[in-house]
Design a protein around this motif. Structure first.
Motif, mmCIF file in Angstrom:
data_model
loop_
_atom_site.group_PDB
_atom_site.id
_atom_site.type_symbol
_atom_site.label_atom_id
_atom_site.label_comp_id
_atom_site.label_asym_id
_atom_site.label_seq_id
_atom_site.Cartn_x
_atom_site.Cartn_y
_atom_site.Cartn_z
ATOM 1 N N MET A 1 0.847 -1.179 0.000
ATOM 2 C CA MET A 1 0.000 0.000 0.000
ATOM 3 C C MET A 1 0.892 1.241 0.000
ATOM 4 O O MET A 1 1.866 1.319 0.730
ATOM 5 C CB MET A 1 -0.921 -0.006 1.228
ATOM 6 C CG MET A 1 -2.050 0.980 1.096
ATOM 7 S SD MET A 1 -3.208 0.977 2.488
ATOM 8 C CE MET A 1 -3.806 -0.686 2.491
ATOM 9 N N ASN A 2 0.533 2.210 -0.818
ATOM 10 C CA ASN A 2 1.312 3.428 -0.960
ATOM 11 C C ASN A 2 1.136 4.327 0.267
ATOM 12 O O ASN A 2 0.029 4.653 0.647
ATOM 13 C CB ASN A 2 0.851 4.159 -2.233
ATOM 14 C CG ASN A 2 1.779 5.283 -2.618
ATOM 15 O OD1 ASN A 2 2.602 5.726 -1.831
ATOM 16 N ND2 ASN A 2 1.634 5.735 -3.844
ATOM 17 N N SER A 3 2.257 4.712 0.903
ATOM 18 C CA SER A 3 2.167 5.562 2.092
ATOM 19 C C SER A 3 2.428 7.035 1.763
ATOM 20 O O SER A 3 2.489 7.865 2.648
ATOM 21 C CB SER A 3 3.138 5.073 3.160
ATOM 22 O OG SER A 3 4.461 5.163 2.671
ATOM 23 N N GLU A 4 2.601 7.341 0.469
ATOM 24 C CA GLU A 4 2.778 8.729 0.054
ATOM 25 C C GLU A 4 1.430 9.390 -0.153
ATOM 26 O O GLU A 4 0.497 8.768 -0.634
ATOM 27 C CB GLU A 4 3.546 8.787 -1.279
ATOM 28 C CG GLU A 4 5.038 8.710 -1.128
ATOM 29 C CD GLU A 4 5.730 8.864 -2.473
ATOM 30 O OE1 GLU A 4 5.339 9.756 -3.258
ATOM 31 O OE2 GLU A 4 6.646 8.068 -2.734
ATOM 32 N N LYS A 5 1.384 10.679 0.190
ATOM 33 C CA LYS A 5 0.145 11.428 -0.048
ATOM 34 C C LYS A 5 -0.010 11.683 -1.536
ATOM 35 O O LYS A 5 0.971 11.925 -2.240
ATOM 36 C CB LYS A 5 0.179 12.770 0.680
ATOM 37 C CG LYS A 5 -0.141 12.677 2.137
ATOM 38 C CD LYS A 5 -0.275 14.068 2.726
ATOM 39 C CE LYS A 5 -0.756 13.986 4.150
ATOM 40 N NZ LYS A 5 -1.029 15.322 4.686
ATOM 41 N N GLN A 6 -1.237 11.600 -1.997
ATOM 42 C CA GLN A 6 -1.555 11.953 -3.380
ATOM 43 C C GLN A 6 -2.999 12.431 -3.448
ATOM 44 O O GLN A 6 -3.754 12.263 -2.502
ATOM 45 C CB GLN A 6 -1.297 10.785 -4.326
ATOM 46 C CG GLN A 6 -2.160 9.566 -4.077
ATOM 47 C CD GLN A 6 -1.944 8.492 -5.137
ATOM 48 O OE1 GLN A 6 -1.799 8.782 -6.307
ATOM 49 N NE2 GLN A 6 -1.912 7.240 -4.715
ATOM 50 N N HIS A 7 -3.352 13.027 -4.571
ATOM 51 C CA HIS A 7 -4.722 13.497 -4.738
ATOM 52 C C HIS A 7 -5.638 12.325 -5.070
ATOM 53 O O HIS A 7 -5.312 11.502 -5.931
ATOM 54 C CB HIS A 7 -4.810 14.551 -5.856
ATOM 55 C CG HIS A 7 -4.400 15.900 -5.392
ATOM 56 N ND1 HIS A 7 -3.190 16.455 -5.714
ATOM 57 C CD2 HIS A 7 -5.036 16.802 -4.603
ATOM 58 C CE1 HIS A 7 -3.093 17.642 -5.145
ATOM 59 N NE2 HIS A 7 -4.204 17.876 -4.468
ATOM 60 N N TYR A 8 -6.759 12.285 -4.360
ATOM 61 C CA TYR A 8 -7.804 11.303 -4.637
ATOM 62 C C TYR A 8 -9.104 12.055 -4.876
ATOM 63 O O TYR A 8 -9.409 13.022 -4.162
ATOM 64 C CB TYR A 8 -8.010 10.346 -3.464
ATOM 65 C CG TYR A 8 -6.896 9.346 -3.292
ATOM 66 C CD1 TYR A 8 -6.845 8.193 -4.082
ATOM 67 C CD2 TYR A 8 -5.896 9.547 -2.353
ATOM 68 C CE1 TYR A 8 -5.822 7.273 -3.927
ATOM 69 C CE2 TYR A 8 -4.869 8.630 -2.191
ATOM 70 C CZ TYR A 8 -4.835 7.490 -2.991
ATOM 71 O OH TYR A 8 -3.824 6.578 -2.841
ATOM 72 N N THR A 9 -9.851 11.596 -5.859
ATOM 73 C CA THR A 9 -11.197 12.102 -6.087
ATOM 74 C C THR A 9 -12.146 11.088 -5.474
ATOM 75 O O THR A 9 -12.111 9.909 -5.814
ATOM 76 C CB THR A 9 -11.485 12.254 -7.598
ATOM 77 O OG1 THR A 9 -10.533 13.159 -8.150
ATOM 78 C CG2 THR A 9 -12.887 12.772 -7.836
ATOM 79 N N VAL A 10 -12.967 11.550 -4.535
ATOM 80 C CA VAL A 10 -13.927 10.696 -3.856
ATOM 81 C C VAL A 10 -15.296 10.947 -4.479
ATOM 82 O O VAL A 10 -15.723 12.097 -4.596
ATOM 83 C CB VAL A 10 -13.961 11.011 -2.341
ATOM 84 C CG1 VAL A 10 -15.017 10.170 -1.642
ATOM 85 C CG2 VAL A 10 -12.586 10.810 -1.710
ATOM 86 N N SER A 11 -15.963 9.894 -4.919
ATOM 87 C CA SER A 11 -17.328 9.984 -5.456
ATOM 88 C C SER A 11 -18.261 9.327 -4.458
ATOM 89 O O SER A 11 -18.070 8.159 -4.107
ATOM 90 C CB SER A 11 -17.437 9.241 -6.788
ATOM 91 O OG SER A 11 -16.537 9.784 -7.729
ATOM 92 N N VAL A 12 -19.243 10.082 -3.983
ATOM 93 C CA VAL A 12 -20.186 9.563 -2.998
ATOM 94 C C VAL A 12 -21.591 9.680 -3.571
ATOM 95 O O VAL A 12 -22.060 10.782 -3.855
ATOM 96 C CB VAL A 12 -20.101 10.348 -1.657
ATOM 97 C CG1 VAL A 12 -21.008 9.713 -0.618
ATOM 98 C CG2 VAL A 12 -18.668 10.445 -1.160
ATOM 99 N N TYR A 13 -22.250 8.542 -3.767
ATOM 100 C CA TYR A 13 -23.627 8.512 -4.277
ATOM 101 C C TYR A 13 -24.560 8.415 -3.079
ATOM 102 O O TYR A 13 -24.388 7.529 -2.237
ATOM 103 C CB TYR A 13 -23.816 7.335 -5.226
ATOM 104 C CG TYR A 13 -23.089 7.524 -6.531
ATOM 105 C CD1 TYR A 13 -23.757 8.055 -7.631
ATOM 106 C CD2 TYR A 13 -21.749 7.192 -6.672
ATOM 107 C CE1 TYR A 13 -23.104 8.246 -8.841
ATOM 108 C CE2 TYR A 13 -21.081 7.390 -7.883
ATOM 109 C CZ TYR A 13 -21.769 7.916 -8.956
ATOM 110 O OH TYR A 13 -21.125 8.111 -10.153
ATOM 111 N N THR A 14 -25.521 9.332 -3.008
ATOM 112 C CA THR A 14 -26.356 9.414 -1.811
ATOM 113 C C THR A 14 -27.810 9.716 -2.127
ATOM 114 O O THR A 14 -28.136 10.233 -3.188
ATOM 115 C CB THR A 14 -25.878 10.565 -0.887
ATOM 116 O OG1 THR A 14 -26.231 11.813 -1.490
ATOM 117 C CG2 THR A 14 -24.404 10.512 -0.633
#
Length: 176
Positions: free
Chosen positions: A1-14
């Protein structure tokens, strides 16, 4: 598992419920994670909203966050995606004094080169619209700021995944 910070796009369907935004933001706040951008809109499925959240975290952090988000009653499904997995854009608008449009030849060149679009012009001001990557918008901001910007606003990230999302099939079942 990568322990470096990076940009993530979170998609939340609600489901669209009052108070959910506060609970979602609390998940990030408790972990001292800054939300870089947030957009909420209708999704491809009627009656289902989609939150698009941009954060800079490690992979283990994002996995824990997704687990917490999915515990919210109204959340149907949450996903995270890397920069490489998504096609994304931001939009912005600038309000600038009209005199500059006619007196500063360089402004016209900046508009043309940046692929920005003039939305409206009147005697006092003109409004420019630009969609693109954050870096493109920041560059245009710096170039125009040298001449003076009356107002500026930028949207949060909007994104779609490169791969097919299984959420549509899942949501069809949710609707029935």
């Amino acid at each position: 598992m990568n322990s470096e910070k990076q940009h993530y796009t979170v998609s939340v369907y609600t489901e669209n419920n009052i108070g959910l935004l506060n609970r979602l933001s609390a998940i990030f706040q408790r972990r001292h994670i800054n939300v870089e951008s947030l957009n909420t809109s209708a999704s491809e499925i009627e009656g289902v909203s989609k939150f698009t959240i941009l954060v800079n975290v490690t992979e283990s952090q994002i996995k824990k966050i997704i687990g917490q988000i999915e515990k919210q009653v109204e959340v149907i499904k949450a996903y995270y995606h890397t920069e490489e997995d998504t096609i994304y854009q931001e939009s912005c608008i600038f309000k600038i004094k009209s005199d500059l449009l006619f007196e500063e030849r360089q402004i016209q060149n900046i508009i043309k080169e940046s692929n920005a679009r003039i939305v409206t012009v009147n005697k006092e001001f003109f409004v420019l619209e630009k969609s693109g990557r954050r870096q493109e918008i920041e560059l245009l901001y710096r170039e125009l700021n040298a001449f003076g910007i009356m107002q500026f606003t930028r949207s949060g990230r909007i994104a779609v995944t490169k791969d097919e999302m299984k959420i549509s099939t899942m949501l069809q079942a949710f609707q029935n």
